[in-house]
Design an enzyme around this catalytic site. Structure first.
Site, PDB file in Angstrom:
ATOM      1  N   SER A  83       0.844  -1.190   0.000  1.00  0.00           N
ATOM      2  CA  SER A  83       0.000   0.000   0.000  1.00  0.00           C
ATOM      3  C   SER A  83       0.879   1.239   0.000  1.00  0.00           C
ATOM      4  CB  SER A  83      -0.914   0.030   1.234  1.00  0.00           C
ATOM      5  OG  SER A  83      -1.571   1.282   1.347  1.00  0.00           O
ATOM      6  N   TYR A 102      -1.932  -0.669  10.322  1.00  0.00           N
ATOM      7  CA  TYR A 102      -1.941  -0.961   8.883  1.00  0.00           C
ATOM      8  C   TYR A 102      -0.670  -0.429   8.237  1.00  0.00           C
ATOM      9  CZ  TYR A 102      -3.715  -1.150   4.073  1.00  0.00           C
ATOM     10  OH  TYR A 102      -3.893  -1.414   2.729  1.00  0.00           O
TER      11      TYR A 102
END
Length: 237
Positions: free
Chosen positions: A132, A146
């Protein structure tokens, strides 16, 4: 097209969103594709019927199940690790068990799957992990765990590139920004905030991510390894 005719591909986390687009791309390009799913049985069965691929239920939080799935898939030409999830909110209030599961899925599974795949992978094999842009940039609160997990993939890819390079096996991380999926819809409540950071003010399409994955898996990318490939409309620029 038959760019991957005769190639064996395993996609961990392939029933929906970006993973499903990756399955469709490889299947359309002639590969024999197996993909895993956790809870989305109906979506997985529909995708398998649509593409001629094979769906296999596997919990990516279960290390032994991930290793067994990769091992039992035989010599893979391409491994794509797409499975992942986020826990959002105030870190002072989050369930530690949920955070541990996040790390098992987002970090442990990619590592163990990559190592297990390399045991049988032929010369010139490809390992691609979906990370990501949040591994590089985290502009909002509530997503620390995350971000940690996606940054960890960068070190993993750099290290394993050195370990597997002598056999011509490459490992790369694809880092999407906002992509139009069920988890982050293009018309969702965060769209205006996310688009405000971006040069191209729209969500990306899963097919665009799949295209980058296919290139990294193909013959033109044989000298590309240990690298991060961001596809985010300049979200992180």
């Amino acid at each position: 097209m038959a760019a991957f005719e005769g190639k064996s591909v395993l996609v961990l986390g392939g029933s929906r969103g970006i993973g499903a687009a990756i399955v469709r791309r490889f299947a359309a390009d002639g590969a024999a594709v197996t993909f895993t799913y956790a809870g989305s049985r109906e979506a997985a069965e529909q995708l398998a019927a649509e593409t001629g691929s094979t769906a296999a239920q596997t919990d990516s939080a279960d290390r032994d199940a991930v290793i067994a799935r990769v091992r039992d898939s035989g010599p893979l030409d391409v491994l794509v690790v797409n499975s992942g999830f986020a826990v959002l909110g105030d870190p002072l209030e989050q369930d530690p068990d949920a955070i541990d599961r996040l790390f098992r899925v987002n970090v442990h599974a990619p590592y163990h799957a990559s190592v297990e795949a390399a045991r049988q992978m032929p010369e010139g094999g490809r390992i691609i992990v979906i990370g990501s842009v949040n591994g590089d940039r985290m502009p909002i609160a509530g997503m620390a765990s995350y971000a940690v997990s996606k940054s960890a993939l960068q070190g993993m890819a750099r290290g394993l590139a050195r370990d597997f390079g002598p056999r011509g096996i490459t490992i790369n991380v694809v880092q999407p920004g906002p992509i139009d999926t069920d988890a982050n819809p293009a018309d969702g409540p965060m769209k205006d905030l996310m688009h405000s950071f971006m040069a191209i003010k729209r969500h990306g399409r899963p097919e665009e991510v799949a295209g980058m994955v296919a290139w990294l898996a193909g013959p033109e990318a044989g000298f590309v390894t240990g690298a991060m490939h961001t596809i985010d409309g300049a979200f992180g620029a």
